[in-house]
Enzyme design. Sequence first.
Site, mmCIF file in Angstrom:
data_model
loop_
_atom_site.group_PDB
_atom_site.id
_atom_site.type_symbol
_atom_site.label_atom_id
_atom_site.label_comp_id
_atom_site.label_asym_id
_atom_site.label_seq_id
_atom_site.Cartn_x
_atom_site.Cartn_y
_atom_site.Cartn_z
ATOM 1 N N HIS A 63 -3.299 7.176 -4.605
ATOM 2 C CA HIS A 63 -4.420 7.936 -5.169
ATOM 3 C C HIS A 63 -5.233 7.032 -6.101
ATOM 4 C CE1 HIS A 63 -3.396 12.108 -3.915
ATOM 5 N NE2 HIS A 63 -2.182 11.600 -3.829
ATOM 6 N N GLU B 239 -8.104 7.411 -7.255
ATOM 7 C CA GLU B 239 -8.931 8.155 -8.207
ATOM 8 C C GLU B 239 -8.302 8.242 -9.588
ATOM 9 O OE1 GLU B 239 -6.699 11.495 -5.887
ATOM 10 O OE2 GLU B 239 -7.392 9.434 -5.583
ATOM 11 N N CYS C 12 -4.049 9.655 0.734
ATOM 12 C CA CYS C 12 -2.765 10.346 0.844
ATOM 13 C C CYS C 12 -2.682 11.089 2.187
ATOM 14 C CB CYS C 12 -2.553 11.273 -0.349
ATOM 15 S SG CYS C 12 -0.833 11.791 -0.572
#
Length: 543
Positions: A514, A516, A378
């Site tokens: 993202h 994750e 990001c």
Amino acid sequence: MTKFIFVTGGVVSSLGKGIAAASLGSLLEARGLKVSMLKMDPYINVDPGTMSPLQHGEVFVTDDGAETDLDLGHYERFVQRNFTKRNSFSTGQVYEKVIRNERRGDYLGGTVQVIPHITDEIKHRIKLAAAGADVALVEVGGTVGDIESLPFLEAIRQLGVEVGRDRAMFMHLTLLPYIAVAGEVKTKPTQHSVKELRSIGIQPDILICRSERPLEESEKRKIALFTNVEEKAVINSLDARTIYEVPRMLHEQGLDRLVTDRFRIDAPVADLSDWDDVVQAQLNPEKSVEIAMVGKYVDLTEAYKSLIEALIHGGIQTKTQVNIHYIDSEDLEKDGIGSIEKMDAILVPGGFGERGVEGKIAAIQFARENNVPYLGICLGMQMAVVEFARHVAGLPSAHSTELDPKTKTPVVALITEWTDENGQLVERDEKADLGGTMRLGGQSCALVEGSKMRDIYGEDVIRERHRHRYEVNDGYIAKLEAAGLKISGRSEDGNLVETVEIEDHPWFVACQFHPEFTSTPRNGHPLFKAFVEAASQHKQTTH
């Protein structure tokens, strides 16, 4: 019909209700049941999207674009399904909806009250989140005794009565403090917490007792006696070496059996071999790496919860112990880059605002110039573009309009504003094809054949989750590419840059999304697996 397990917490906050609930959810799923989970947050904010990460921790983004509590991340990592905006709501959302109903005249001129209007809206939302599931676990945020939680506790009390004992259970998580001087565990706080819960009409069916050491049988009997809970339903949750041990710990004490017996569910015994494999890999690594996470919220690591877990998952997939070093980017601005010089890899995560940005850029420059593996996420991608533009592409004043609205070289700009090749500002309103000012949720990304990203994912088109307002400015891409920055992924419509990499660097990768948020302990994530492997390779070749 859906069965409900209502999860509450007492004594102190941050005991791990989310982990306990997610672990029970994973056990029931392992028994072949379809599980839904819901987090109810008592704060008046509509969602955590505008809250400081230093106060609230991470904002977890669902695939359908909801900004939610970090417990949703635990739910998705433990239960193998994606949840939606229905699986998380706050007091603010409830009141907003009730007030909107009142303004429309939906209550026919009646006085709008906490009971029944607020509690009815809470129950309605619980039922929506539970729809279609065999079992729904409903977590009430906060601690019993907090004034903010009372409407939620009243709502679950009512719902428990409405569906009956055959379809509702109450699980209460408490702390049993160990007093070293006295050499004993104190049960009084738990007794008082249950007393508080019973005073509003809720009798716990299960107690999850957090403690530093195992409970004696006599202590369990005492707790059961004073709380009116069956002794077999007093579950001891010890501090685990890893949170991924918790499902096995709770299973061995019969937690999932208590649930299936109470609900008269005939389900096979849970197969936890996949959790055993995860724990075995995490606790018995064959090598280790040192990774610097350079961010601005490092004083509260909960702000990066999913990212930390994703790195751990990368370690599990590669049998590597990942040692994360939390580096405050402002310290790099003041003290220089000495703290990251011996790292095996560098990661710059997402964030908002200008504080600490130059420290992040310094870390990125160090990684690029010294062939240290780099992963930018990001803002970490946007600053990688800024650093490359400044120091390689001959654009020394390059910046993001988020951080410097007056920059003459806006290589990163708001999605609704772009500078074309002639230096003219192009503006699009929020109804244009590029969407609004915040891009949220799952989006498809087309990867370039032959790129490192394409090799890592092994797919032409991927889907990842986003949370950002700013993008790489298309007007500067030709100059950046000519200098050696590769645009390796774009949105499927081709308009937005999603991933970049440096071709003459061993491993320099950055993404606007993202990753994750979609990493799980059992399946990992290809990008974090590759990042940990790159860190390990760098360590072998340089040390």
